[in-house]
Design a protein around this motif. Structure first.
Motif, PDB file in Angstrom:
ATOM      1  N   MET A 156      -3.340   2.405   7.282  1.00  0.00           N
ATOM      2  CA  MET A 156      -4.589   2.504   8.031  1.00  0.00           C
ATOM      3  C   MET A 156      -5.548   3.497   7.382  1.00  0.00           C
ATOM      4  SD  MET A 156      -4.417   0.170  10.292  1.00  0.00           S
ATOM      5  CE  MET A 156      -6.099   0.547  10.787  1.00  0.00           C
ATOM      6  N   GLU A 187      -0.012  -4.206  16.658  1.00  0.00           N
ATOM      7  CA  GLU A 187      -0.321  -2.804  16.372  1.00  0.00           C
ATOM      8  C   GLU A 187      -1.538  -2.698  15.454  1.00  0.00           C
ATOM      9  OE1 GLU A 187       2.053   1.228  14.833  1.00  0.00           O
ATOM     10  OE2 GLU A 187       3.015  -0.746  14.729  1.00  0.00           O
ATOM     11  N   HIS A 191      -5.853  -1.244  15.942  1.00  0.00           N
ATOM     12  CA  HIS A 191      -6.478  -0.210  15.122  1.00  0.00           C
ATOM     13  C   HIS A 191      -7.542  -0.742  14.154  1.00  0.00           C
ATOM     14  CE1 HIS A 191      -2.742   1.829  16.376  1.00  0.00           C
ATOM     15  NE2 HIS A 191      -3.405   2.954  16.198  1.00  0.00           N
TER      16      HIS A 191
END
Length: 341
Positions: A156, A187, A191
């Motif tokens: 990320m 998940e 994000h």
């Protein structure tokens, strides 16, 4: 509004790990013939990865498509997240990380910004063309266990920024994950912004837990799904008509199938026998009934496997077959079923 690359992906795609010498050597000539047959059969989506033969699959695709697809009609996806490190001492005659490859490299997980950008450029050079879809390879607990939180954060903070830069700048048309679990896709969607997910083995005739939360989330977020591993490592890759028998061990999740899975497959096969339906045809057609699923990509390592996949995908299957599977509890009651004319 410009057409999305997802709209150009064919229902039947080509998983190209086999032409990267998965488990056994494949000649350049056979690899070329397999790609040629796929294009002849109308397959306009091919998925590959640097990991597949440590660049061999991408090289072979690049060489074949330069000759067979000069107009670049085929949609190409590849992956990032595994860099190729030199291994000059490697025994090229042995299976390494699942491949028997003449390429003196090994793949190492690396989800950093620089590794993703470098991997993209190296894949583009091997493929000799622009890349349409870029997936992150094998992120998640399925591949990494307790290391997942650290590697997910690395992605990320680094790799995801690289993907966004490539997509937002027009270098690639779509980004996503190429994984064996839907949980990490959820998940990632919490994000970041993704277009398409390649989900292997997790939405199949045998497994439908993705219907609970993941597929509804994809509908809400307008995320497309490509289903890889539709045969669940081979246990569903069986015709069964005309008295054909299985040979070799029953494989599921890359290892011998446990008794409960063997029993479930046997129950599905009994329904197949009553309706004269090849098990593999049902396995290929089932995922495509879900509106988020745009393609199913079995691995194909020779022209015969391409022909069979095309036959199975287009074979008419009676509605009574799907109805009996549901009535016996062999598919979830909320699973969309193929519509029979």
């Amino acid at each position: 509004m410009p057409a999305r690359v997802q709209d150009r992906i064919s229902l039947l795609g080509f998983g190209s790990a086999a032409i990267g010498n998965l488990y056994r050597p494949v000649t350049d000539e056979l690899a070329f013939a397999t790609v040629q047959t796929a294009l002849t059969e109308g397959v306009l989506y091919i998925d590959t990865a640097p990991h597949y033969g440590f660049g061999l699959s991408e090289k072979r695709l690049g060489a074949a498509l330069a000759e067979l697809d000069p107009r670049r009609r085929v949609v190409i996806s590849t992956k990032v997240g595994r860099r190729l490190d030199p291994r000059p001492d490697a025994d090229l005659s042995q299976v390494r990380q699942g491949f028997v490859s003449p390429e003196p490299f090994e793949s190492v997980f690396d989800y950093s910004y620089d590794a993703v950008m470098r991997s993209y450029e190296e894949s583009r050079a091997r493929l000799r063309r622009d890349i349409d879809v870029l997936y992150v390879h094998d992120l998640g607990r399925y591949a990494h266990g307790d290391k997942h939180p650290k590697l997910f954060a690395e992605f990320m903070e680094g790799g995801y920024r690289a993907l966004r830069k490539l997509r937002d700048g027009g270098a690639v048309k779509a980004i996503g994950l190429g994984v064996n679990e839907w949980q990490v896709c959820e998940e990632a969607l919490a994000h970041g912004d993704f277009d398409i997910m390649l989900l292997a083995g997790r939405y199949t005739l045998l497994e439908q837990r993705a219907l609970e939360t993941f597929l509804p989330l994809c509908k809400q977020r307008k995320v497309s799904i490509v289903v890889g591993g539709p045969y669940n490592s081979g246990i569903l890759a069986h015709d069964g008509r005309n008295g054909t028998r299985r040979t070799g061990p029953l494989m599921y999740e890359y290892q011998p199938a446990p008794p409960d899975i063997v029993a479930r497959v046997s129950a599905i096969e009994a329904v197949c026998a009553r309706h004269d339906v090849p098990l593999a045809a049902a396995a290929l057609q089932f995922p495509l009934a879900h509106p988020q699923v745009i393609s199913v990509i079995p691995g194909m390592g020779n022209p015969d496997e391409v022909h069979r996949a095309k036959e199975w995908l287009t074979l008419p299957i009676p509605g009574a077959f799907w109805a009996e599977l549901r009535a016996q509890g062999l598919v979830r009651p909320d699973a969309p079923l193929p519509v029979t004319e």
